[in-house]
Design a protein around this motif. Sequence first.
Motif, PDB file in Angstrom:
ATOM      1  N   PHE A  43      64.815  -8.144 -48.403  1.00  0.00           N
ATOM      2  CA  PHE A  43      64.163  -9.118 -49.445  1.00  0.00           C
ATOM      3  C   PHE A  43      62.455  -8.885 -48.820  1.00  0.00           C
ATOM      4  CE2 PHE A  43      63.527 -13.221 -51.888  1.00  0.00           C
ATOM      5  CZ  PHE A  43      62.689 -12.475 -52.932  1.00  0.00           C
ATOM      6  N   THR A  44      61.468  -8.339 -49.481  1.00  0.00           N
ATOM      7  CA  THR A  44      60.334  -8.253 -48.878  1.00  0.00           C
ATOM      8  C   THR A  44      59.187  -8.860 -50.174  1.00  0.00           C
ATOM      9  OG1 THR A  44      59.026  -6.888 -47.711  1.00  0.00           O
ATOM     10  CG2 THR A  44      59.948  -5.809 -49.708  1.00  0.00           C
ATOM     11  N   GLY A  45      58.026  -8.859 -49.676  1.00  0.00           N
ATOM     12  CA  GLY A  45      57.000  -9.403 -50.459  1.00  0.00           C
ATOM     13  C   GLY A  45      55.924  -9.668 -49.654  1.00  0.00           C
ATOM     14  N   ARG A  46      54.472 -10.163 -50.387  1.00  0.00           N
ATOM     15  CA  ARG A  46      53.569 -10.512 -49.830  1.00  0.00           C
ATOM     16  C   ARG A  46      53.801 -11.917 -49.133  1.00  0.00           C
ATOM     17  NH1 ARG A  46      48.958  -6.993 -49.928  1.00  0.00           N
ATOM     18  NH2 ARG A  46      48.371  -8.424 -48.092  1.00  0.00           N
ATOM     19  N   ASN A  47      53.070 -12.385 -48.244  1.00  0.00           N
ATOM     20  CA  ASN A  47      53.081 -13.553 -47.710  1.00  0.00           C
ATOM     21  C   ASN A  47      52.618 -14.942 -48.768  1.00  0.00           C
ATOM     22  OD1 ASN A  47      51.787 -12.708 -44.650  1.00  0.00           O
ATOM     23  ND2 ASN A  47      53.844 -13.390 -44.977  1.00  0.00           N
ATOM     24  N   GLY A  48      53.394 -15.812 -49.058  1.00  0.00           N
ATOM     25  CA  GLY A  48      53.098 -16.925 -49.988  1.00  0.00           C
ATOM     26  C   GLY A  48      53.433 -16.738 -51.455  1.00  0.00           C
ATOM     27  N   ARG A  49      54.430 -15.623 -51.655  1.00  0.00           N
ATOM     28  CA  ARG A  49      54.797 -15.115 -52.997  1.00  0.00           C
ATOM     29  C   ARG A  49      56.014 -15.857 -53.616  1.00  0.00           C
ATOM     30  NH1 ARG A  49      53.075  -9.369 -54.401  1.00  0.00           N
ATOM     31  NH2 ARG A  49      51.341 -10.176 -54.147  1.00  0.00           N
ATOM     32  N   GLY A  50      56.918 -16.153 -52.622  1.00  0.00           N
ATOM     33  CA  GLY A  50      58.014 -17.190 -52.855  1.00  0.00           C
ATOM     34  C   GLY A  50      59.505 -16.616 -52.550  1.00  0.00           C
ATOM     35  N   LYS A  51      59.444 -15.957 -51.163  1.00  0.00           N
ATOM     36  CA  LYS A  51      60.521 -15.439 -50.871  1.00  0.00           C
ATOM     37  C   LYS A  51      61.669 -16.653 -50.458  1.00  0.00           C
ATOM     38  CE  LYS A  51      58.467 -12.607 -47.970  1.00  0.00           C
ATOM     39  NZ  LYS A  51      57.037 -13.150 -48.292  1.00  0.00           N
ATOM     40  N   THR A  52      61.171 -17.502 -49.584  1.00  0.00           N
ATOM     41  CA  THR A  52      61.605 -18.502 -48.941  1.00  0.00           C
ATOM     42  C   THR A  52      62.205 -19.414 -50.147  1.00  0.00           C
ATOM     43  OG1 THR A  52      60.683 -18.246 -46.664  1.00  0.00           O
ATOM     44  CG2 THR A  52      61.545 -20.550 -47.487  1.00  0.00           C
ATOM     45  N   THR A  53      61.106 -19.704 -50.828  1.00  0.00           N
ATOM     46  CA  THR A  53      61.430 -20.563 -52.202  1.00  0.00           C
ATOM     47  C   THR A  53      62.640 -20.107 -52.845  1.00  0.00           C
ATOM     48  OG1 THR A  53      59.302 -21.120 -52.525  1.00  0.00           O
ATOM     49  CG2 THR A  53      60.277 -21.182 -54.420  1.00  0.00           C
TER      50      THR A  53
END
Length: 492
Positions: free
Chosen positions: A36-46
């Motif tokens: 699971f990847t994506g820019r910082n602050g985009r909602g991965k942990t959420t």
Amino acid sequence: MSMIRVTDLTFAYPGSYDLIFEHASFQFDTDWKLGFTGRNGRGKTTFLRLLAGELSHGGAIIGGVPCGYFPPPVTDEDRLTLEVMEAACPAAEEWELLREAGLLEVDGEALYRPFSTLSNGERTKVLLAALFCGEDRYLLIDEPTNHLDARARKVTAEYLRKKRGFLLVSHDRDLLDGCVDHMMALNKTGVEVVNGTFSSWWENKARKDAFEQAKNDHLQKELRRLRQAAERTAVWSEQVEATKIGSRNSGLRPDRGYIGHKSAKMMRRAKSLDQRRQKAVEEKKSLLLDLERADVLKLHPLTARGRLLDLKDVILSYGARTVCGPLTFAVEPGERVALDGSNGCGKSTLLKFLCGKEGMSHAGGLTCLSGLTVSVVPQDTSFLKGSLRDFARESQVDETLLLAILRKLDLSRVQFEKDLADWSAGQRKKALLARSLCQSAHLYVWDEPLNYMDVWSRMQVEALLLTYRPTMLFVEHDGAFRRNVATRVVQM
């Protein structure tokens, strides 16, 4: 296990004006080894917290299964490590915990020591081992490599590759390539799920972005041509129409019917060109929506004349405990020296010592360049709090330049109004990195600068360092970054 279907997912934190997810729909299988990847602050942990049922949301998550979350909370660090592992997985037998820890190259003796005595890397490995024991549950693994050295990352990748299904958030390219068989990307417009490793997903995304960029450029030229053609046709039509009312030519009246027919034909052509232009405009709107821009960063290092650091048989100690050494190496102008070694061998301690931190004793010889200026990126970000303006003032850097660099690192202007304590871990790391990039120095000392930072930002920093070639002494366990950036590796 099962297929998890996410339908029309919408979520924002209470009191926030930012939607993390808006009508997102996608699905994935819990048997997949899913990166699971994506820019910082985009909602991965959420999203992991939404899957775990910790947050309420709009839309539906169907087919959910029991989940285990990494890292699990540790309420009492003075307990034996074995007891902490048993709390994370109550159904596991002691022999299972010992076996899983052994697979991650944790010494069995460590399980019978207080958890507080373990290094950060050892803590990561024992908690990960505990979650894979005993219970049949879907593991949500949130950035496990941030405290792991290069060897431990390789071992972790091999360990995960042999497991069944999990969802792994990571920005480490080598780790993802080493253990996942599917990728999920959190893009600007939604969530994309594809078969393959990180590298195959990255290559396909690059091809798609290049195709859409070329098509966008073509449509831009086509729009300009159609607009100019429509304007010319409209002018010709008006000129022809104007000849219906005019003087006789050689004694003959103008043929108004013919002129009107010719004018109408030109007007129809102008409308057709306009319709083609509108179609091209709509097609252009659908392009490059998920293009991640990585603007060029700049750095202005100071020129050093002579050797910057010279260590000869340096030994560092806290009281009677020797932390590292003896160490002998030098840092020459233009070198980017990476410190390598296992967790707990003293890499961060050495950097802190060289930056003047008190509280430790040393033996041996250390010579520094006269007037040496050092810029530091520390490993820890937990101390950051307050406004960005106060951070810039306390750091004695230009606030406008700091904001400009953060914008290039993909932070929105809205983020600048928030307390630094509320930023994601990756965003706080970017704040420390941006501060260093604002500073002109002879030597840049960076301690794990890429922790929590997204892949696009890592590549930005790589390009920056290869372009400006500052003199550096750094610790970084991201294998791809170190291979690309380091001119020399010092083994500790």
